[in-house]
Design an enzyme around this catalytic site. Structure first.
Site, mmCIF file in Angstrom:
data_model
loop_
_atom_site.group_PDB
_atom_site.id
_atom_site.type_symbol
_atom_site.label_atom_id
_atom_site.label_comp_id
_atom_site.label_asym_id
_atom_site.label_seq_id
_atom_site.Cartn_x
_atom_site.Cartn_y
_atom_site.Cartn_z
ATOM 1 N N HIS A 298 63.832 41.396 -21.858
ATOM 2 C CA HIS A 298 64.105 42.725 -21.063
ATOM 3 C C HIS A 298 63.042 43.708 -21.536
ATOM 4 O O HIS A 298 62.648 43.854 -22.545
ATOM 5 C CB HIS A 298 65.488 43.183 -21.512
ATOM 6 C CG HIS A 298 65.795 43.656 -22.967
ATOM 7 N ND1 HIS A 298 65.673 44.818 -23.431
ATOM 8 C CD2 HIS A 298 65.911 42.966 -24.037
ATOM 9 C CE1 HIS A 298 65.869 45.043 -24.812
ATOM 10 N NE2 HIS A 298 66.137 43.679 -25.264
ATOM 11 N N ASP B 192 63.673 46.963 -20.467
ATOM 12 C CA ASP B 192 64.435 48.137 -20.728
ATOM 13 C C ASP B 192 64.580 48.506 -22.135
ATOM 14 O O ASP B 192 64.628 47.520 -22.959
ATOM 15 C CB ASP B 192 65.796 48.436 -19.708
ATOM 16 C CG ASP B 192 66.619 47.367 -20.509
ATOM 17 O OD1 ASP B 192 66.462 46.122 -20.611
ATOM 18 O OD2 ASP B 192 67.941 47.650 -20.685
ATOM 19 N N GLU C 289 69.328 45.235 -19.896
ATOM 20 C CA GLU C 289 69.908 44.622 -21.175
ATOM 21 C C GLU C 289 70.714 45.466 -22.113
ATOM 22 O O GLU C 289 71.546 45.326 -22.718
ATOM 23 C CB GLU C 289 68.873 43.746 -21.754
ATOM 24 C CG GLU C 289 69.583 42.660 -22.932
ATOM 25 C CD GLU C 289 69.900 43.415 -24.352
ATOM 26 O OE1 GLU C 289 70.313 42.694 -25.074
ATOM 27 O OE2 GLU C 289 69.222 44.367 -24.593
ATOM 28 N N GLU C 290 69.955 46.768 -22.249
ATOM 29 C CA GLU C 290 70.557 47.610 -23.120
ATOM 30 C C GLU C 290 71.874 48.562 -22.641
ATOM 31 O O GLU C 290 72.197 49.424 -23.164
ATOM 32 C CB GLU C 290 69.307 48.807 -23.439
ATOM 33 C CG GLU C 290 68.012 48.041 -24.251
ATOM 34 C CD GLU C 290 68.472 47.446 -25.759
ATOM 35 O OE1 GLU C 290 69.652 47.635 -26.190
ATOM 36 O OE2 GLU C 290 67.593 47.056 -26.329
ATOM 37 N N GLU D 293 64.708 37.958 -28.515
ATOM 38 C CA GLU D 293 65.228 39.141 -29.338
ATOM 39 C C GLU D 293 64.727 39.171 -30.865
ATOM 40 O O GLU D 293 64.399 37.913 -31.418
ATOM 41 C CB GLU D 293 66.956 38.935 -29.340
ATOM 42 C CG GLU D 293 67.657 39.104 -28.087
ATOM 43 C CD GLU D 293 67.794 40.518 -27.761
ATOM 44 O OE1 GLU D 293 67.252 41.631 -28.635
ATOM 45 O OE2 GLU D 293 67.714 41.117 -26.625
ATOM 46 N N HIS E 56 65.424 50.213 -32.616
ATOM 47 C CA HIS E 56 66.411 51.345 -32.058
ATOM 48 C C HIS E 56 66.015 52.437 -32.917
ATOM 49 O O HIS E 56 66.814 53.449 -32.822
ATOM 50 C CB HIS E 56 67.846 50.817 -32.023
ATOM 51 C CG HIS E 56 68.017 49.962 -30.916
ATOM 52 N ND1 HIS E 56 69.488 49.721 -30.508
ATOM 53 C CD2 HIS E 56 67.183 49.101 -30.137
ATOM 54 C CE1 HIS E 56 69.314 48.913 -29.431
ATOM 55 N NE2 HIS E 56 68.087 48.592 -29.297
#
Length: 380
Positions: free
Chosen positions: A72, A74, A139-140, A168, A353
């Site tokens: 992803h 995003d 995805e997020e 991931e 994150h």
């Protein structure tokens, strides 16, 4: 927008992707950057837009894809944390590439493209087997208009791969130390118990919904759901909220609400857990409203020849034999598992994150070498 130069080195592409502030569901040009790089390598690219979400499917080679890389573009917002750099500046400092998405997961996308560039270069620009990429921009967030929709499109075109690798950031302490071969399911519930308001001195004239709610929660949490399985830890139910909204200390409230979440292993399904909970709720609280939401069922890619190929390639490239695991939260692998075998492998996730998210450039390049080995393993 500057086009990355040498695609066999993941640094330039990773930086170009980070400079696109693609906070879900905005794409901000990230997938155009990626599509341009893949087109240079000879991939046929399809832009697939669902709702407000941009997705990219790219493939090279003939026949059914032997391997599909899923990821992803995003990212989560930068947040209010103390960034020391521009979150979307892709600053390089002391051998570290900084920026939102450096780890989760623009870095691994760039590493896979670099692996493809080197792999195709060794084969004269031609893919010995078909390879595909499934890249979403959703995805997020809610994950409604992303991977799940693209998989439906792929299935209709007979593009489902033999094996899918999700990039991931699974590694824990060092690159290659962990591969995820499954994930727990996630089921959330919201329960509102109705009662009859009254004075606390005259409880016989009221029906206290808090008492009923407490009995429900006690019944749900009094014993473990299971003891785990060979590949999964025990399922857990966690109460996340109990709300009454009663400002008076001498009034029995008319209603009470609670929320909880179950992370469950493959001994359960969302349907079986829902049936169990409905029975408990009905017995303790005849007047109620309850809603359930499952964001993904538990799944497992049973270790076999494909997983062994993956593990062997990672060990050969990194010198580390990965541990197989099913822990953590959910990922888009939950959708892919409905169609084909899937595993997850990527960078060390220690700063994902967080403020000042960053990846060592040496690790980024090492991941590209590992992905190239994986391509070799699935080309045989």
């Amino acid at each position: 927008m500057t086009e990355p130069g040498d695609l066999a080195d993941p640094l330039a592409l990773a930086a170009a992707l980070i400079r696109c502030p693609s906070v879900t569901p905005e794409d901000a040009g990230a997938q155009r950057v990626l599509a341009a790089a893949l087109t240079r390598l000879g991939f046929a690219c399809s832009e697939l837009t669902y709702g407000h979400v941009r997705n990219l499917y790219a493939r090279i080679g003939d026949g059914r894809p032997a391997l599909c890389f899923a990821g992803h573009t995003d990212v989560v917002p930068p947040g209010a944390g103390p960034w020391t750099v521009d979150p979307f500046g892709a600053e390089l400092r002391d051998g570290l590439l900084y920026g939102r998405g450096a780890v989760d997961m623009k870095g691994s996308i760039a590493a896979f493209v670099a692996a493809l560039a080197a792999w195709l270069g060794r084969h004269g620009g031609r893919a010995p087997v078909a390879v595909a990429l499934l890249i979403t921009g959703d995805e997020e967030g809610e994950a409604v208009d992303g991977t799940a929709k693209v998989l439906e499109w792929m299935a209709a075109r007979q593009e489902i791969p033999g094996f899918c690798l999700v990039g991931e950031p699974t590694s824990v302490a060092t690159l290659g130390d962990l591969v995820k071969i499954g994930r727990r399911g996630s089921l959330s519930a919201r329960l509102v118990v109705e009662g009859t308001q009254g004075h606390v001195a005259y409880p016989q004239r009221a029906d206290n919904p808090v008492h009923r709610l407490v009995r429900v929660l006690h019944a749900l949490t009094e014993r473990p759901l299971d003891e785990g399985t060979a590949w999964f830890e025990p399922s857990t139910l966690q109460v996340t909220s109990v709300d009454v909204g009663n400002p008076a200390g001498n009034v029995i409230p008319p209603r009470a609400e609670a929320r909880w979440n179950i992370r469950f292993n493959d001994r359960h399904t969302a349907a079986s857990l829902e049936a169990w909970m409905r029975g408990i709720i009905a017995a303790a609280a005849p007047r109620h409203e309850v809603a359930f939401s499952c964001s993904g069922e538990a799944f497992l890619t049973t270790p076999g020849a494909e997983v062994e190929r993956l593990v062997g390639a990672i060990a050969a490239a990194t010198g580390v034999t990965p541990r197989l695991d099913t822990g953590g939260g959910t990922s888009d692998a939950r959708f892919i598992a409905r169609y084909c075998a899937v595993a997850e492998f990527g960078l060390v996730g220690s700063t994902m994150h967080q403020a000042d998210e960053r990846v060592p450039v040496a690790e980024l390049r090492a991941l590209a070498r590992a992905y190239e080995r994986i391509l070799d393993a699935f080309a045989t």
